[in-house]
Design a protein around this motif. Structure first.
Motif, PDB file in Angstrom:
ATOM      1  N   GLU A 101       0.823  -1.205   0.000  1.00 64.42           N
ATOM      2  CA  GLU A 101       0.000   0.000   0.000  1.00 64.42           C
ATOM      3  C   GLU A 101       0.861   1.260   0.000  1.00 64.42           C
ATOM      4  O   GLU A 101       0.564   2.231  -0.698  1.00 64.42           O
ATOM      5  N   GLU A 113       2.326   1.794  -3.492  1.00 68.02           N
ATOM      6  CA  GLU A 113       1.292   2.243  -4.425  1.00 68.02           C
ATOM      7  C   GLU A 113       0.931   3.705  -4.190  1.00 68.02           C
ATOM      8  O   GLU A 113       0.815   4.483  -5.129  1.00 68.02           O
ATOM      9  N   TRP A 114       0.769   4.104  -2.915  1.00 70.36           N
ATOM     10  CA  TRP A 114       0.459   5.502  -2.607  1.00 70.36           C
ATOM     11  C   TRP A 114       1.589   6.419  -3.074  1.00 70.36           C
ATOM     12  O   TRP A 114       1.340   7.471  -3.654  1.00 70.36           O
ATOM     13  N   SER A 149       5.981   2.753   5.416  1.00 72.94           N
ATOM     14  CA  SER A 149       4.752   3.523   5.330  1.00 72.94           C
ATOM     15  C   SER A 149       5.025   4.837   4.622  1.00 72.94           C
ATOM     16  O   SER A 149       6.179   5.263   4.461  1.00 72.94           O
TER      17      SER A 149
END
Length: 172
Positions: free
Chosen positions: A130, A133-134, A166
């Protein structure tokens, strides 16, 4: 602390700057940047990362970003204002990070694009899907930050040795 424990790097791009008639180095934050820097600070506080050291570019906009963000943190880390971060390439930023003392566990580097985004891409050999991708979709807009981790000493940090854990960016 053992060098076998993972270390963390937070790459934090300065918030949105204004464009007054001053040199690039002296550009201050825009009103939107001041708001986003504080929001980013709250998100950094929510991460629960215990920052040991902040390495901040000497530009006005990075210093202002850090001043607003650090105010939101529960603990103010030692801050070093480093001229070499301004307009630095990913390789130059790695050199700065390689000089970090071994007793430091988590570093936040407050800098500029394209160096900060390039460093996140160069360092990460793996990523939380994630987060990757972000970052791929959003790029690295003003006030965004990425959290990376790696094993080993700071001197061992080099391309493809970290994991992108993150990523956060303010809403558009």
């Amino acid at each position: 602390m053992s060098v076998a424990e993972p270390r963390r790097i937070v790459l934090f791009r300065h918030a949105k700057a204004d464009w007054p008639q001053v040199s690039d180095h002296e550009r201050p934050l825009a009103e939107r940047g001041r708001m986003d820097a504080a929001v980013a600070g709250r998100k950094l506080a929510d991460s629960g990362l215990p920052f040991d050291l902040a390495l901040c570019s000497t530009s006005v906009r990075t210093r202002e970003t850090w001043k607003l963000a650090v105010h939101e943190l529960p603990h103010r880390p030692k801050t070093v204002y480093e001229e070499r971060i301004y307009e630095a390439s990913p390789g130059e930023l790695i050199s700065v990070l390689n000089e970090t003392p071994d007793d430091v566990h988590t570093v936040i580097l407050i800098g500029h694009n394209p160096g900060v985004q390039g460093l996140a891409e160069v360092l990460s050999d793996s990523a939380e899907p994630e987060a990757r991708e972000w970052m791929r979709r959003r790029g690295f807009p003003a006030a965004a930050f990425a959290v990376l981790s790696f094993d080993g000493s700071w001197k061992s940090l080099e391309p493809a040795t970290a994991s992108l854990d993150s990523y956060w960016a303010p809403s558009e």
